[in-house]
Every structure is written in C-alpha cells, then in structure tokens.
Design an enzyme around this catalytic site. Structure first.
Site, PDB file in Angstrom:
ATOM      1  N   GLY A 184       0.848  -1.183   0.000  1.00 33.36           N
ATOM      2  CA  GLY A 184       0.000   0.000   0.000  1.00 33.36           C
ATOM      3  C   GLY A 184       0.882   1.231   0.000  1.00 33.36           C
ATOM      4  N   GLY A 235       1.122   4.084  -1.507  1.00 33.98           N
ATOM      5  CA  GLY A 235       0.714   5.469  -1.673  1.00 33.98           C
ATOM      6  C   GLY A 235       1.390   6.149  -2.845  1.00 33.98           C
ATOM      7  N   THR A 267       0.479  -1.470  -4.861  1.00 34.03           N
ATOM      8  CA  THR A 267      -0.664  -0.577  -4.764  1.00 34.03           C
ATOM      9  C   THR A 267      -1.789  -1.097  -5.634  1.00 34.03           C
ATOM     10  OG1 THR A 267      -1.450   1.703  -5.044  1.00 34.03           O
ATOM     11  CG2 THR A 267       0.185   0.921  -6.628  1.00 34.03           C
ATOM     12  N   SER A 299      -4.018   1.282  -6.629  1.00 40.21           N
ATOM     13  CA  SER A 299      -4.418   2.540  -7.257  1.00 40.21           C
ATOM     14  C   SER A 299      -3.642   2.771  -8.551  1.00 40.21           C
ATOM     15  CB  SER A 299      -4.165   3.708  -6.291  1.00 40.21           C
ATOM     16  OG  SER A 299      -4.184   4.945  -6.973  1.00 40.21           O
ATOM     17  N   ASN A 354      -3.549   5.534 -10.330  1.00 38.04           N
ATOM     18  CA  ASN A 354      -2.894   6.841 -10.278  1.00 38.04           C
ATOM     19  C   ASN A 354      -1.605   6.785  -9.460  1.00 38.04           C
ATOM     20  OD1 ASN A 354      -4.985   7.855 -11.772  1.00 38.04           O
ATOM     21  ND2 ASN A 354      -5.814   9.189 -10.179  1.00 38.04           N
ATOM     22  N   GLN A 355      -1.665   6.134  -8.306  1.00 32.92           N
ATOM     23  CA  GLN A 355      -0.482   6.044  -7.455  1.00 32.92           C
ATOM     24  C   GLN A 355       0.603   5.202  -8.105  1.00 32.92           C
ATOM     25  OE1 GLN A 355      -1.963   4.601  -3.697  1.00 32.92           O
ATOM     26  NE2 GLN A 355      -2.526   6.643  -2.992  1.00 32.92           N
ATOM     27  N   ILE A 409       1.625   1.182   5.729  1.00 34.64           N
ATOM     28  CA  ILE A 409       1.137   2.377   6.417  1.00 34.64           C
ATOM     29  C   ILE A 409      -0.294   2.689   5.996  1.00 34.64           C
ATOM     30  CG2 ILE A 409       1.481   4.858   6.761  1.00 34.64           C
ATOM     31  CD1 ILE A 409       4.441   4.444   6.405  1.00 34.64           C
ATOM     32  N   CYS A 462     -12.660  13.850  11.236  1.00 33.76           N
ATOM     33  CA  CYS A 462     -11.677  12.870  11.716  1.00 33.76           C
ATOM     34  C   CYS A 462     -10.748  13.496  12.748  1.00 33.76           C
ATOM     35  CB  CYS A 462     -10.878  12.298  10.549  1.00 33.76           C
ATOM     36  SG  CYS A 462     -11.767  11.042   9.598  1.00 33.76           S
TER      37      CYS A 462
END
EC number: 2.1.1.-
Length: 293
Positions: free
Chosen positions: A78, A80, A100, A102, A104-105, A142, A275
């Site tokens: 993950g 990012g 990932t 994603s 885009n990432q 993370i 949050c």
C-alpha cells in the site's frame, strides 16, 4: 494464503474500494498534501514543524524501526505516492518494491522513483499482496490494513511472516478503533452525531474500510508468529495532520471545486475536520506496531 473464489472476490472488491478513494484525482489530493505527497499521519517532533518537516520525520521514524541495511529489499504494501520508498532508497541504500491497487499512485510512484539517483532496484506493482510471492528482508505497511477486511488478516500476516528471513522486521502503521465497551469504559460520549459521521466515512470516503482494535492486531500478528516489540501511539499527531490538511484544502477551495466539484470539496472538508475531532475525542487512534520474527 487463500486461493478460493471467496478470497478472489474479496480482492477484487478491495481494488474497487481503493480506487474509489485514491483514484479520485492526483491534482485534488496535491492541493492539501505536503510536497512528499504523504497521505498518512505526520510526526511532529517539535511544535514549530511544518507539515512537510513532520511528514519527513514520520518517514524517518518509520524506517528507523526496521533495522535496514544497504542492499536489503524493502516491501511497501500500500505504497501510496511513494514517499516511504523514495526515502528508504535515498537514506538507507536499499532495494524497494511497492504494491498498490491505485492506478494513479502506481504511475506517480514509478515516476518518483525513476528520478532517484541510485543503483538499487525499484519496482512498483499494480497488485494485491496476495499475488506477490518474492522473498524480502523488511516490510512496511502504512494505513493500508484498514482496507483489507478482518477476514484477510490471518492470510496477510502469514504472508508477511513467510516472506521475510529469520531476522525479519515489519512495521505496521494503522488507524485503530475501540469496541463500544471500551468507549464507555473510557468515558467517551456515544453520540448520534459521531455514529452518523462514522457511517459517512465508511460509505462516502473509505468504502469497505474497517478499523481494527489494538487487541485485534495483537491477536492476528501473534497467531502468525510475530513478536510485538513496540507499540507507539500517534493520536495527537494525526489530529494536527488533519487540521493542516483541512486548512490547505480550504485555502485552495476554488481550485478544488474546479478540479472536482463543490460537493467533493464539502465532502472532503467534512471528512478531514470530522476525523480530527474523532482523534481528539479518543474515538480513534493511530499506532505503529513493530513486529519481529
């Protein structure tokens, strides 16, 4: 690891949930992130730190717990926008592999790492951890396990344990929640406002997301064979991180609306400010677990 149809279906569901949030727009996220593009809790070692300085401090805090040595291979589950891997290559002279879901990432990370002056290898894979089978020396993850679903925890920690050598170390950084009983015991008010906000988060911001308790993490990591050598809470640091993200997004309101829409802007402001409040009231925490084989 599970290779049955249920596991495969769940993995596909995770892909959809992750892309629903993280593939919103790189340009939109850049409006409130610091220059490292780190989208997780910062670490304010000093009160006068900027968000950028605090994010770099968090990267160093995290990597410093892994016992990295030149030539090792670090797996970032993950990954990012790649800030952990970039810092690891530059400061510790290690090889890195990022995973990932994603799109885009994935593209952004590869560009970031391609610019690093190093002879070490760096790869970013658009893949679920369940499809990765290479040996590595250290693992970091993370604020990713919150997307896995509790039913995958045993498989994940077994995967991590088996991927590393006998001296392997894993750093797990996760937002953690409380059982209702724990909320009551700690005297934290149970309000309809907070209940509605939590529903909003898991429906409109992080679909499919679930927060583990500290006890849940402890149960699953020890079952896999890990020893927890340290747990560090970053609760006040995350509240401040969210404050600064909200301030930055608000300062770029017009750009945010132009990139996305007024609805998306308002939704993210509600998410960031809400949050921050949840962290300050004690409903949620953020912890780093150092896990040793």
């Amino acid at each position: 690891m599970s290779d049955n149809s249920t596991g495969t279906t769940k993995s596909r569901s995770n892909v959809d949930d992750v892309q629903a949030h993280y593939d919103l727009s790189d340009a939109f996220f850049a409006l409130f992130q610091d220059p490292t593009r780190t989208y997780s809790c910062a670490y304010f070692e000093r009160d006068d730190m900027t968000l950028h300085e605090a994010q770099v401090a968090k990267l160093d805090l995290t990597l410093g717990k892994l016992g990295l040595e030149p030539g090792m291979t670090l797996l970032d589950v993950g990954c990012g926008w790649g800030s952990v891997m970039k810092r690891a290559v530059e400061r510790y002279d290690v090889n890195v592999v990022g995973l990932t879901l994603s799109k885009n990432q994935h593209a952004y990370c590869q560009q970031v790492l391609d610019k690093v002056d190093t002879n070490r290898s760096h790869r970013v894979l658009l893949s679920d951890w369940a499809n990765f089978s290479e040996p590595v020396d250290r693992i970091v993850t993370i604020e990713a396990i919150e997307h896995f679903g509790f039913e995958r925890y045993d498989d994940f920690f077994k995967f991590a344990y088996n991927a590393m050598p006998a001296d392997g170390v894993m750093l797990l950084h996760s937002i953690t929640g409380l059982h209702v009983k724990q909320v009551i015991e700690r005297g934290i008010p149970l309000t309809m406002e907070m209940a509605k906000f939590i529903r909003f988060i898991v429906t409109d911001i992080f679909p499919g997301g679930r927060l583990p308790t500290i006890e849940t993490i402890e149960e699953h990591v020890t079952k896999a064979g890990f020893t927890i050598t340290d747990i560090q809470s970053l609760q006040p640091h995350f509240a401040r991180t969210l404050d600064l993200w909200a301030e930055a997004l608000q300062a770029h309101k017009d750009e945010a609306i132009e990139i996305q829409s007024a609805e998306v802007y308002e939704r993210y402001m509600k998410y960031l400010t809400g949050c921050a409040k949840a962290f300050r009231m004690g409903y949620i925490d953020c912890n780093q677990f150092t896990l040793a084989k």
